[in-house]
Structure formats: C-alpha cells, structure tokens
Design a protein around this motif. Structure first.
Motif, PDB file in Angstrom:
ATOM      1  N   ALA A   1      -7.938  -5.442  -3.003  1.00  0.00           N
ATOM      2  CA  ALA A   1      -8.623  -4.412  -3.787  1.00  0.00           C
ATOM      3  C   ALA A   1      -7.957  -4.217  -5.142  1.00  0.00           C
ATOM      4  O   ALA A   1      -8.634  -4.057  -6.170  1.00  0.00           O
ATOM      5  CB  ALA A   1      -8.644  -3.098  -3.006  1.00  0.00           C
ATOM      6  N   TYR A   2      -6.630  -4.245  -5.151  1.00  0.00           N
ATOM      7  CA  TYR A   2      -5.886  -4.037  -6.393  1.00  0.00           C
ATOM      8  C   TYR A   2      -6.151  -5.169  -7.383  1.00  0.00           C
ATOM      9  O   TYR A   2      -6.366  -4.920  -8.581  1.00  0.00           O
ATOM     10  CB  TYR A   2      -4.392  -3.955  -6.070  1.00  0.00           C
ATOM     11  N   THR A   3      -6.137  -6.389  -6.903  1.00  0.00           N
ATOM     12  CA  THR A   3      -6.374  -7.516  -7.822  1.00  0.00           C
ATOM     13  C   THR A   3      -7.790  -7.487  -8.385  1.00  0.00           C
ATOM     14  O   THR A   3      -8.008  -7.860  -9.532  1.00  0.00           O
ATOM     15  CB  THR A   3      -6.139  -8.868  -7.113  1.00  0.00           C
ATOM     16  N   ARG A   4      -8.742  -7.041  -7.558  1.00  0.00           N
ATOM     17  CA  ARG A   4     -10.122  -6.978  -8.054  1.00  0.00           C
ATOM     18  C   ARG A   4     -10.283  -5.853  -9.074  1.00  0.00           C
ATOM     19  O   ARG A   4     -10.990  -6.003 -10.083  1.00  0.00           O
ATOM     20  CB  ARG A   4     -11.104  -6.766  -6.890  1.00  0.00           C
ATOM     21  N   ARG A   5      -9.610  -4.744  -8.821  1.00  0.00           N
ATOM     22  CA  ARG A   5      -9.731  -3.594  -9.722  1.00  0.00           C
ATOM     23  C   ARG A   5      -9.126  -3.881 -11.084  1.00  0.00           C
ATOM     24  O   ARG A   5      -9.705  -3.513 -12.121  1.00  0.00           O
ATOM     25  CB  ARG A   5      -9.046  -2.379  -9.086  1.00  0.00           C
ATOM     26  N   PHE A   6      -7.971  -4.545 -11.121  1.00  0.00           N
ATOM     27  CA  PHE A   6      -7.266  -4.776 -12.375  1.00  0.00           C
ATOM     28  C   PHE A   6      -7.380  -6.223 -12.875  1.00  0.00           C
ATOM     29  O   PHE A   6      -6.661  -6.624 -13.775  1.00  0.00           O
ATOM     30  CB  PHE A   6      -5.791  -4.385 -12.222  1.00  0.00           C
ATOM     31  N   ARG A   7      -8.292  -6.957 -12.283  1.00  0.00           N
ATOM     32  CA  ARG A   7      -8.601  -8.322 -12.725  1.00  0.00           C
ATOM     33  C   ARG A   7      -7.366  -9.234 -12.746  1.00  0.00           C
ATOM     34  O   ARG A   7      -7.152 -10.000 -13.689  1.00  0.00           O
ATOM     35  CB  ARG A   7      -9.273  -8.302 -14.096  1.00  0.00           C
TER      36      ARG A   7
ATOM     37  N   SER B   1      -5.235  -3.931   0.708  1.00  0.00           N
ATOM     38  CA  SER B   1      -4.843  -3.178  -0.487  1.00  0.00           C
ATOM     39  C   SER B   1      -4.554  -4.119  -1.658  1.00  0.00           C
ATOM     40  O   SER B   1      -4.889  -3.811  -2.811  1.00  0.00           O
ATOM     41  CB  SER B   1      -3.621  -2.302  -0.201  1.00  0.00           C
TER      42      SER B   1
ATOM     43  N   SER C   1       0.813  -1.220   0.000  1.00  0.00           N
ATOM     44  CA  SER C   1       0.000   0.000   0.000  1.00  0.00           C
ATOM     45  C   SER C   1       0.843   1.265   0.000  1.00  0.00           C
ATOM     46  O   SER C   1       0.310   2.379  -0.021  1.00  0.00           O
ATOM     47  CB  SER C   1      -0.936   0.006   1.213  1.00  0.00           C
TER      48      SER C   1
END
Length: 338
Positions: free
Chosen positions: A130-136, A127, A100
């Motif tokens: 969230a990052y993996t979900r946002r950028f698949r 963090s 993060s």
C-alpha cells in the motif's frame, strides 16, 4: 545383555540408514538441480525481460533498494540485501511486520522495493504494498504467481517457475527459496557489472578477514631493496647458493646487464643440476628463463592463485621487466590470505 548377533543387526541397520540418507541427498540435489534448469530456461521468456527492466529500475533509483519478505522469504531477503550492499548497490532489509509499526519511514520515494513471497499472498506485506502504491515507489515482486495480490500490485514481476520442493511433503521451502536466492544474485551481479564495480571498490566494503586481506596489493606485503635475492648474469653457482641461503626465499633472480629479469634459480633448479658439477657452473647455465612473475599492483588473491597453480612458494615482483620485490607464501600465510 546385547548379543553379538544383535550388535551385528544394529550395525547393519546403521549402514542401511546411511544408505538411505545418501539416497535422500541425491534426490534433494536432483530436484534442486532441475529447478535451476527451469529457472535458466525461463530467462528466455518474460522473466528475462523482467530482469532487465528490474536492473534498469534499480540502477535509476536515487535512493536504496528496500527488500522485504516474511518467513523463509525474509531470510532470503536479508541475504540478498547483504549481497547487494557489499557489491555497490546500497540496500537493506525491512521486516514487513515492523514496517506497519514505523519502519515504513525507512522507505522514501527515491528508493526501489523488492518484495519476496513465493505464493504472492503474504498478508504481512500489505502495508508495504500500500505504501509503495501511495507514494509511487517502484515495486518489484519475486513470486511464482504473477496473478497473486503481490504480482498484481507490482510494477515489475519476476515470475519464477513453479518448482517441486525437495521436501517429500512439498511443504518446507527448499527449491523455492533456492530460486529466490538465485534471482537475488542475478540482480546483484548484473548491477555490479553494469556499474563497473571493481575489485578495489569491493575492497572498500570488505576490509576485514581473509577476504579483505586478499584484496590488498602485492606491493603492500612484498619484500624490497636489499632483501630481494638478485644477482647478475655470470654469477657462479657457489655464490648464488650462498646468496639464496642468506635471503631465505628459496630462489634467486638473475639480472641482465640493463637490470631486467633474465631468469630465476630455484631450489628445484638446484636439485635438477646437483650432479652436474653444480658449484663450478654459472647461474646462466642453471636458471629457468621466463619465470613466473607478478606486478606490484596485482591483488594478493591473484598472487595466491599463481603460487598454488604453479606449486611454487615465491614470486618475483616485476615492474617494467625489472625486479622490485618478492612475495613469499609465508607472507600470505602470516596475514591470513592463504
């Protein structure tokens, strides 16, 4: 002043503590062995299917495997990353707290992420999740609780059996971290095998130390040419012993007329025939037929295994049934293999 009786009681107390320590050791190992049995049994259910899916996902990733975890799970994550990297699966560890603060830049859409958390509720992983979900970015969870925050967020959940910790208070991560490490090994070796990763590939990543030395080939260290103790069939034992002493390997390869290896005379053969008019006999009568040999393209690890298994000190190196060299235990000791 400490009396003899007091010293005796002190000694008995020490012996009692040692006995207690051994009871503790057996209990710890018993709990962990049972935990491993539970893990193995779980492979017959959803965990087995999830492992196959995880291996396929990692193998399909064009980037690297990012592994993250906090606390003891983080220490296990570092080991898993190291094992994967050394066995042909590019991987590295990202500390969740550092993620993060900029280290999320190490994660790309081509990567796959493995997040370890026994409870699945480690807030430090937020963090990364969230990052993996946002950028698949594919997310693989390793946890005992598929219903946890981590489990719900993940694409694949490697749900481990909830096992008893070896710690008598049930607090210190022991059995749980052992299962995490085992799952990491399962993934690493499955990926190694599915990619056809060979010992030669392994050598590329392990050039140093004893392991690197053991991955060299026999041809890299074998003695060749005139240094190899060889003599044709019909050679007298008097001449054979002289040649053995000159070469210093404790053996002599015996050649047929067409140059193929017909047998070997060793120090052991000399001892067995010492009272049988040894010097007036020929190598044909004394030699051991069908001796143990090794190919020049064999690994030194194979050579040391053969030498130890047969309790011998030298191996003739043979290519197409013809001796091309000899490798001695001293050579392996010198380069640090044995």
């Amino acid at each position: 002043m400490v009396s003899k009786a007091d010293r005796g009681l002190s000694g008995l107390a020490g012996e009692g503590n040692q006995a207690s320590d051994l009871v503790s050791a057996r209990r710890t190992l018993g709990i962990q062995i049972e935990s491993m049995h539970m893990l193995a049994a779980a492979l017959d259910g959803p965990l087995g299917r999830a492992i196959m899916e995880a291996v396929a996902t990692i193998r399909a990733a064009r980037g690297r495997v990012i592994i993250s975890g906090i606390g003891k799970s983080g220490h296990i994550g570092r080991k898993i990353a190291a094992t994967m990297a050394s066995t042909g699966t590019p991987a590295y560890f990202v500390h969740p707290s550092e993620a993060s603060h900029g280290d999320l830049g190490m994660v790309t859409a081509d990567d796959a992420v493995i997040a370890l958390s026994w409870s699945g509720e480690s807030s430090e992983l937020a963090s990364i999740l969230a990052y993996t979900r946002r950028f698949r970015v594919p997310l693989i969870a390793v946890t005992w609780n598929a219903a946890s925050t981590l489990g719900k967020a993940a694409d694949i959940v490697l749900e481990l059996p909830k096992v008893q910790e070896a710690c008598p208070h049930g607090l210190a991560p022991t059995s749980s971290t052992m299962l995490q490490l085992a799952i990491g090994d399962v993934l690493a070796i499955a990926l190694l095998e599915s990619r056809g990763f060979t010992a030669q590939d392994f050598k590329v990543f392990h050039p140093g130390g004893k392991l690197g030395a053991s991955l060299k080939h026999v041809r890299d260290v074998m003695h060749q040419g005139a240094a190899v103790p060889l003599a044709p069939l019909g050679t007298s034992m008097k001449e054979a012993i002289l040649l053995m002493n000159q070469r210093g390997f404790g053996c002599l390869g015996v050649l047929s007329e067409d140059g193929r290896l017909a047998g070997i005379v060793t120090d052991g053969d000399l001892r067995r025939h010492i009272a049988d008019d040894l010097l007036v006999r020929s190598v044909d009568e004394v030699m051991t037929r069908r001796p143990k040999t090794i190919r020049p393209d064999a690994l030194l690890a194979t050579a040391i295994e053969m030498l130890n298994a047969a309790s011998i000190t030298a191996l003739l190196v043979v290519d197409d049934e013809r001796p091309v060299g000899i490798v001695h235990m001293h050579d392996l000791l010198r380069i640090g293999v044995a």
